[in-house]
Design a protein around this motif. Sequence first.
Motif, short mmCIF file in Angstrom:
data_model
loop_
_atom_site.label_atom_id
_atom_site.label_comp_id
_atom_site.label_asym_id
_atom_site.label_seq_id
_atom_site.Cartn_x
_atom_site.Cartn_y
_atom_site.Cartn_z
N MET A 182 -74.70 30.96 56.10
CA MET A 182 -74.51 30.55 54.71
C MET A 182 -75.64 29.65 54.24
O MET A 182 -76.19 29.83 53.14
N GLY A 184 -78.72 31.59 53.53
CA GLY A 184 -78.62 32.29 52.26
C GLY A 184 -78.82 31.38 51.06
O GLY A 184 -79.51 31.73 50.10
N HIS A 200 -72.33 33.29 48.82
CA HIS A 200 -72.63 32.75 50.15
C HIS A 200 -71.48 31.87 50.65
O HIS A 200 -71.07 31.96 51.82
N CYS A 251 -68.76 32.84 53.75
CA CYS A 251 -68.63 31.90 54.87
C CYS A 251 -67.17 31.54 55.11
O CYS A 251 -66.68 31.61 56.25
#
Length: 349
Positions: free
Chosen positions: A169, A172, A121, A125
């Motif tokens: 992000m 997630g 994640h 990002c």
Amino acid sequence: MAVSGEAFCRTQLPRVSRTFALNIPLLPEPLDLAVTVAYLLCRIADTLEDEAPGALQQGLLDELAVLVELGPDWEARARAFARGAELALREEAPVAEAELLAGTPTVLETLASLPSWVHPHVARCVRTMTGGMKYIQRRYGGGGRVEGLPDLQATFMYCYYVAGVVGEMLTGLFIASSPRVAARQDALAPRALAFGRALQLTNILKDVREDLDRGSCWLPRDRMAAHGLEPGTLALPGHRARAVALMGELVRVARGELEVALEYALALPAGEPGLRLFCLYPLFFAVETLNTLEGNPAVFDPEPVKMGRESVLRVMLLTQERVASDEALRALYAQCSRMSSPEPVEVMT
């Protein structure tokens, strides 16, 4: 005595962000450290964009995107990256930002120590953010600066690259860390972009004069032109009434995004108060900030317009008291959004 990577990250956070130093500690472990590290890596990218004019040409953004993958020899490459970033920085760059860039190897070391579910994640990002920064600079920049974006769609695109992707992000990470949040994925995912976008658009409006003084502008040129303005004339005293009208129009756009961001926060389970407050603090700070900006010509003055300490503490208290109640939070949001300037809101007893 050597400072651990975790200690460095936790110490550095309040030096580069007042807001996230307030809300990240509310997250449960190890999510709090994961988001701290992720924020610092995004801040490193942001510092390269703002304070290192040669970062794009020297490939520093590309290298950062590679480093977060923690591939072979990342330790040595991280040290080389930190040296190159130091040389690329402008002399007037803030000390805390320079120290953070120098500490990039330590931040990456801390990322490597986190659970494996964190890594993809954060890496996605940073890859998306740095790639987006490069795209915006190459398409709309000149001499390392962007002097206005063509339209609101382009401004939203920029907001996605530097903040909307952070909303993705965070979603997630929240889902990976909590089965209760995972059950709300369908409600969270469609609103994640607006959460990050709303906060970034508010920051763009708040920092418009500071950005102009640095030679950049992220406002849409078509909306400026509709008010008889361009980046070079936006802050001129003789055009203040036009600039205030433009600001009012863009504040209304930001409020629309914040309404979606509120629903994002309320989609998080009431049984996860730390996650809710993490989102609610900056959301309500943004509401207060927009109240201060709307109709206020001082936003175009050199002295920045900021929330006062009392307003910050009041927002924190009010959201803490209402964190478990969607109805109470919606009512608070509606009341705060109607204010033209910060005013007392009844504190629950």
